[in-house]
Motif scaffolding. Structure first.
Motif, short mmCIF file in Angstrom:
data_model
loop_
_atom_site.label_atom_id
_atom_site.label_comp_id
_atom_site.label_asym_id
_atom_site.label_seq_id
_atom_site.Cartn_x
_atom_site.Cartn_y
_atom_site.Cartn_z
N MET A 1 33.45 98.78 64.94
CA MET A 1 34.17 97.39 64.71
C MET A 1 33.70 96.92 63.16
SD MET A 1 33.91 95.35 68.23
CE MET A 1 32.25 95.40 68.50
N ILE A 2 33.11 97.79 62.45
CA ILE A 2 33.14 97.55 60.95
C ILE A 2 33.70 98.49 60.26
CG2 ILE A 2 31.28 97.34 59.15
CD1 ILE A 2 30.80 94.94 61.18
N ASN A 3 34.68 98.15 59.37
CA ASN A 3 35.55 99.26 58.84
C ASN A 3 34.85 99.79 57.57
OD1 ASN A 3 36.01 97.35 56.47
ND2 ASN A 3 37.81 96.78 57.41
N GLU A 4 35.57 100.57 56.93
CA GLU A 4 34.78 101.12 55.71
C GLU A 4 34.54 100.10 54.51
OE1 GLU A 4 39.48 101.71 55.13
OE2 GLU A 4 37.88 101.55 56.75
N ASN A 5 35.10 99.08 54.32
CA ASN A 5 35.03 98.31 53.36
C ASN A 5 33.85 97.19 53.98
OD1 ASN A 5 36.71 99.16 51.73
ND2 ASN A 5 38.43 97.86 53.07
N GLY A 6 33.09 97.39 55.07
CA GLY A 6 32.13 96.61 55.64
C GLY A 6 32.56 95.52 56.10
N LEU A 7 33.91 95.39 56.53
CA LEU A 7 34.54 94.14 57.25
C LEU A 7 34.42 94.05 58.58
CD1 LEU A 7 37.14 93.16 54.33
CD2 LEU A 7 34.65 92.47 54.42
N ARG A 8 34.72 93.04 59.23
CA ARG A 8 34.63 93.11 60.74
C ARG A 8 36.00 92.94 61.21
NH1 ARG A 8 30.28 87.97 60.89
NH2 ARG A 8 30.76 88.32 63.26
N VAL A 9 36.29 92.95 62.67
CA VAL A 9 37.66 93.22 63.12
C VAL A 9 38.40 91.78 62.97
CG1 VAL A 9 37.13 94.45 65.33
CG2 VAL A 9 36.64 92.06 65.29
N ASP A 10 37.67 90.75 62.49
CA ASP A 10 38.81 89.64 62.27
C ASP A 10 38.87 89.43 60.44
OD1 ASP A 10 36.23 88.82 62.13
OD2 ASP A 10 36.34 87.16 63.46
N GLY A 11 38.26 90.62 59.86
CA GLY A 11 38.21 90.39 58.20
C GLY A 11 36.99 89.74 57.69
N ARG A 12 36.38 89.60 58.37
CA ARG A 12 35.17 88.56 57.76
C ARG A 12 34.00 89.58 57.33
NH1 ARG A 12 32.48 85.22 62.03
NH2 ARG A 12 33.25 86.40 63.66
N LYS A 13 33.16 89.29 56.34
CA LYS A 13 32.16 89.99 55.97
C LYS A 13 30.80 89.49 57.08
CE LYS A 13 32.65 87.73 52.00
NZ LYS A 13 32.47 87.10 50.77
N PRO A 14 29.73 90.37 56.96
CA PRO A 14 28.77 90.42 58.02
C PRO A 14 28.21 89.00 57.96
CG PRO A 14 28.68 92.54 56.99
CD PRO A 14 29.63 91.75 56.26
N ASN A 15 28.12 88.54 56.94
CA ASN A 15 27.29 87.04 57.04
C ASN A 15 28.11 85.82 56.89
OD1 ASN A 15 28.18 87.28 54.24
ND2 ASN A 15 26.21 86.92 53.47
N GLU A 16 29.57 86.13 57.21
CA GLU A 16 30.80 85.00 57.01
C GLU A 16 30.96 84.29 58.45
OE1 GLU A 16 34.08 86.74 55.16
OE2 GLU A 16 35.21 84.55 55.48
N LEU A 17 30.86 82.96 58.45
CA LEU A 17 31.28 82.14 59.56
C LEU A 17 32.72 82.31 59.64
CD1 LEU A 17 29.27 78.88 58.84
CD2 LEU A 17 28.76 80.82 60.57
N ARG A 18 33.18 81.80 61.12
CA ARG A 18 34.50 81.64 61.29
C ARG A 18 34.99 80.65 60.71
NH1 ARG A 18 34.39 83.04 67.74
NH2 ARG A 18 32.30 82.02 67.34
N LEU A 19 36.32 80.19 60.75
CA LEU A 19 36.64 79.02 60.27
C LEU A 19 36.29 77.93 61.19
CD1 LEU A 19 40.64 79.43 59.44
CD2 LEU A 19 38.63 78.64 57.93
#
Lengths: 241, 265, 241, 265, 241, 265
Positions: free
Chosen positions: E1-19
């Motif tokens: 659930m972390i892609n090759e660019n280190g982004l999460r299923v909804d495109g966030r970075k690991p330390n990023e909050l949702r909207l």
């Protein structure tokens, strides 16, 4: 469900009531009680009160608390009914309470409760109306002072015809059902529901027919009350059961 | 004078009369109140009855459905006894889940029927292990003036004897209802007799005020062969062993009398 | 279920009790407590009170309110039991309360409650009797003043033989079960039930046999109470668990 | 002096002692009370245990049945953890539906077992998507003298290790029970350790009066590989982040000690 | 659930909050109220009190009684949820209450109750945290005096990476979830739970990341409160709905 | 001055204004408060809506599942209407089982939908007698400022019009969900209009304080063909027959206006 002669499934004419039998004062523990048979409906009502309110914090400072419980016996319907109150029973308890409340001088008994219990032993369509009619008798039997009696009857539409006092099948298969509770001397309507499909004009006819039915049933109510008080007590007791 | 005081005085009065062999309502110690049994009063139920025992009034309705057998009894029908103390019957009864008195009543009536094998459950199997008759016996107390157990067990028996069950046929593993009805198969006739201990004397069929004055209550259910099928002691007092045996002998005799009232109906 | 030597499924003679073990004062929070093993039955009882009544409106002006809750652990029977009280548990709570009530001087503690909690950890037939026996011990342990101890035991009929202290299988497969609670010094019976099929004579035998059983168990009760008070406290605590 | 006043004074006393590194019952801040673990005490249950933690006493019974799997886990058995605070255990406990404390307890114990994958659920499938083992873990609190969570999770683990499940065979899509029993497949050994924050110090295994004096409680569950499987903060106070990490290190050590007590059993 | 660019299923970075979107004062009947959207979470909170306690015997002599009910709408989750409170909802009500309690000056309102109602209209993972955050706003809106705001956020481990503010899928499929409530000015943690599998070191990272998230969300809280009081009232009301 | 006294004075004030043809909030007797209808606000629900009627706020969510048909209607889908008066909406609402007001509300909304045949239930059958669509309509009252029935029935209709149901295919008697969605088949558009009787005059759309001042309430539901599908009188007072007919004519007109607001959405 209306045959070539304009008669209904049980042989009645459109504006004809079912057979009605009423008796007042049928239970010894209650402060007031009554019994009604209307078609195959068999319904008992009992009134306790005015009496102390339980739980106490429900008591009202300026009038009696009126409570009503409409309940069906498990064996009163085709398929056995769970004894726990259904949503339908809770709604009907509310509308019957609101049908009787305008007729009662609640302000004469502050801080007390008047509790009405309606038990449907057998249901055959129109139990909320017959239940209201018999509960009003039980209130009168309990000596609760009232502005007027309350009497209820439904009208509705079956096979395109506006008919009075629908029975179970007519209620279920008909086009509309309009239960009405009426205070005959005040000329006021205290319960009104409808489900089905009616034009405004058909609704008007149904409402008027239901009020006519109420006026007829009112005569039975008065007779039943008279019988309770005038006829010799022993005779009454014998024929009651 | 508080109503508690009044009822104390009344209880004393009742106790004194019983001590001298009399009862407030004029009955002898071993007399039942007048009994009236009607059946078939609820046309929509498969069986029904009403019993008046003095002013005590009980209606029993029997409904018949199709359901699953118990896992350990695949070839037998099922029955349940349920009791409702509806609040119109007494100022003491409240709406809501059944009280412990109501549950006790239903279970004592149930035991009489079950232990005497009154209903022939083996004849109520439709498809073994799958479909059987389910018999609901609902006791409805309409006026409580004492001795609900005897009124209810009498009413339950009368209603069972009045019950017709629909005939089902099995076609390709499907159960089909026919238009025929047959009587519910009944093998035994349990009848309960309740005695109260007041002033160390046994009185039969206590009415409400006697129940308030009694120290203990004993219900004994006899079947048609004069065998005991169920016993229930109630109340907050105790009984001497010899009183119990005396009660058993009285109850046996009374049960026969009551049974005739129902069977003749 | 009676073999050629007249012995029962668990090897007992008809008038023989199962193995019984009792301990008094086993729980630290309760005002009184006791534990019983009778066959495979394992039952705890605790008493709280005399204490303030909750809810208050239940308090009695002239005596203590006695309450009793008989309850089975979900794992106490073959098939897991729902923790909600069954109709059977509600009935047994009532008959056990009525078995204990005649022995207690409730009038000494007006406006209080005495609460008895019986928890069946493992059930093996005869739990209402063992529960009554152990609850009486817990009452004594709580210092509740009593007219007499209460002790209970069943007799019944198995394979045509009148037997004492039925176990689970005998209870289920036997012909009759007669649970009896007895106040040994007063000679009075405070719990009596029966189900099955017995002649009056067989019932008489069962009743007498059950009372005999009660008298035997009463000895264990007295020993257990003695052990609680006489034996050195440390020793007791060690062997209790 | 009212009992509230008494308990206030007592709480102050406890807080002052803890502030100076001592406890009213003589224990060190990181000491558990004496622990006793017994298993197999309920013969009719498939698994059982009793844990004494000082005067706190908990029995756990495990029952095994056959049932349906969850739709999204067709190849796994099912387990549930239930807890009963029966009224004989404390004057504070009431009969009736489970309190929020009882529900919290059961859910914390459940999480420890579930998240550490203590029960090998995949081995508990009988017919995929249709029939699986259902494991009921019932926690029964018999005496409440504080720290019910640790006593219960220890008892649950001991009972699971003690559990034997019946072997079933599938014949023509019907499940048949055999007479054989095998141990419940256990893959992990979660153990919870609870610390209380009193006077800004952490004490392990608070007893009842310490629970009344504490501002907050922290329960940390470690599995056999020293990984955390569950945490639950309780109580109406708050904790400093560094206290939490300190608690984690203490709990890790204590969990290993406790685990040995159960596994050796 | 972390892609090759280190982004999460909804495109966030690991330390990023949702909207995140917050609004204060959204319900007219409650003494205080607030609304939050965090990812697809949609949650309302209302506060009633300090007010008279019902039932009265629950009142505390020295402080207000704090009560909290976390509840999910039947339509808030994939499969319709029964409206009766589940065990999960009861537990969360307790931990949220305990998360908010340290922040409130309950001792200022003895014998009253402060009731917090949290309704999850749509759930998307992290509802206990978002519910705590929005309940703190409702308390502030009700004018309840507080030592500090309370703000909550989860961190956890997904595909081996420590991430902030898990959404529904990450919560269900991830390795661990650590919900944290934080009082940012006091620097104290008032809610802490964890489930999954973490080493102590990973837990430490998660705890710190969650506190970082809390500090970011705290800014939104302050803005929402400012918006409630500073922005022109009319404008607020228009944009609220 | 007690809050009961205040509310009495307020009620008198309202009654006097209505007697002179005015309302405290400036509306004409036959005017609704401002109405706002939004749909699709709950993405996870198959249908949803929010209705603001003045300060009264109601959310309706529609969930769609697969279930069993009723025995007597094997070819029809099933729907239920449920209503929650959650305690955040009013100081009068309490957590717990639904109040009688909440049950009445749900049943009146249900009747409007059912009797007008708004949902085409025959199109919701998947396998006759076995599998049908089950539609849950959940009414969630968020702020109670009077006339919950009209707000709820409007919101229910808006949510139904917004509902998409998943398409299922039947393969070898197994029901399989596809990725396609189609609109819920809607045949009729019931709209309820509520009038209050205050000072013997009828006012449309009573707000909370008017509800406290009114003697009775009448709700009439019209379908798209101007036929009445449901009526419910509420309140502890009574109505004159001519008032009822007057109310019917007003309601017919108002229902058309309201319907346009929802259908255009």
């Amino acid at each position: 469900m209306i045959n070539e002669n304009g008669l209904r499934v049980d042989g009645r004419k459109p504006n004809e009531l079912r057979l009605i039998k009423m008796e007042v004062g049928v239970l010894s523990n209650a402060d007031g009680s009554a019994y009604i048979e209307q078609g195959k409906n068999k319904i008992l009502a009992a009134v306790y009160g005015p009496r102390e309110v339980h739980p106490r914090h429900l008591a009202l400072p300026d009038r009696a608390l009126l409570r009503c419980r409409y309940h069906m016996a498990p064996f009163s319907v085709e398929e056995r009914k769970s004894p726990a109150p259904s949503r339908r029973e809770i709604e009907l308890s509310k509308v019957i309470k609101e049908a009787l409340e305008p007729a009662i001088f609640l302000e004469k008994f502050p801080r007390t409760s008047i509790d009405i219990f309606i038990e449907v032993l057998q249901a055959d369509g129109g139990t909320r109306c017959a239940g209201t009619t018999v509960a009003a008798l039980a209130l009168a039997d309990a000596g609760v002072p009232m502005r007027d009696l309350v009497v209820a009857c439904a009208a509705g539409k079956v096979d395109g015809v506006i008919v009075l006092d629908l029975n179970d099948i007519e209620d279920k298969e008909g086009e509309a059902d309009v239960p009405v509770a009426y205070m005959p001397n005040l000329g006021l309507i205290s319960l009104l529901q409808m489900d089905g499909s009616l034009t405004i004009e058909e609704f008007n006819q149904s409402l008027n027919l239901a009020m006519d039915g109420c006026k007829q049933i009112y005569k039975f109510q008065k007779e039943a009350l008279k019988a309770r008080y005038v006829t010799i007590k022993e005779e009454v007791e014998e024929c009651l059961r | 004078m508080s109503s508690i005081m009044v009822s104390r005085i009344r209880q004393k009065q009742i106790a004194q009369m019983v001590a001298s062999g009399k009862r407030l309502d004029g009955r002898g110690l071993k007399d039942y109140r007048p009994i009236k049994v009607e059946t078939g009063i609820i046309e929509k139920a498969e069986g029904s009855s009403r019993v008046l025992l003095g002013k005590t009034e009980v209606v029993v309705g029997v409904k018949v459905e199709i359901g699953d057998p118990f896992l350990d009894r695949p070839n037998e029908g099922v029955f349940t006894v349920n009791s409702e103390f509806v609040p119109l019957a007494s100022p003491e009864f409240e709406a809501g889940p059944p009280s412990e008195e109501s549950i006790e009543l239903a279970r004592v009536v149930d035991r009489g029927i079950r232990e005497s094998k009154a209903i022939d459950l083996e004849k109520l199997c439709i498809i073994p292990g799958k479909k059987v008759y389910v018999i609901f016996i609902d006791i409805y107390v309409l006026n409580h003036d004492g001795n609900l157990i005897d009124a209810s067990s009498l009413a339950a028996l009368a209603a069972l004897l009045n019950t017709k069950i629909p005939v089902y046929v099995v076609e390709e593993n499907e159960v089909k209802k026919t238009n025929d009805y047959i009587p519910l198969p009944i093998k035994n006739l349990p009848v309960s007799v309740t005695l109260a201990n007041i002033s160390d004397k046994l009185v039969v069929d206590p009415w409400l005020e006697e129940e308030e004055a009694m120290s203990a209550r004993l219900t004994i259910t006899f079947d048609k062969d004069n065998k005991i099928s169920a016993i229930q002691k109630g109340g907050t007092g105790a009984l001497k062993p010899q009183q119990i045996m005396e009660a058993a002998h009285i109850a046996k005799e009374k049960a026969e009398e009551l049974r005739k009232m129902v069977v003749k109906t």
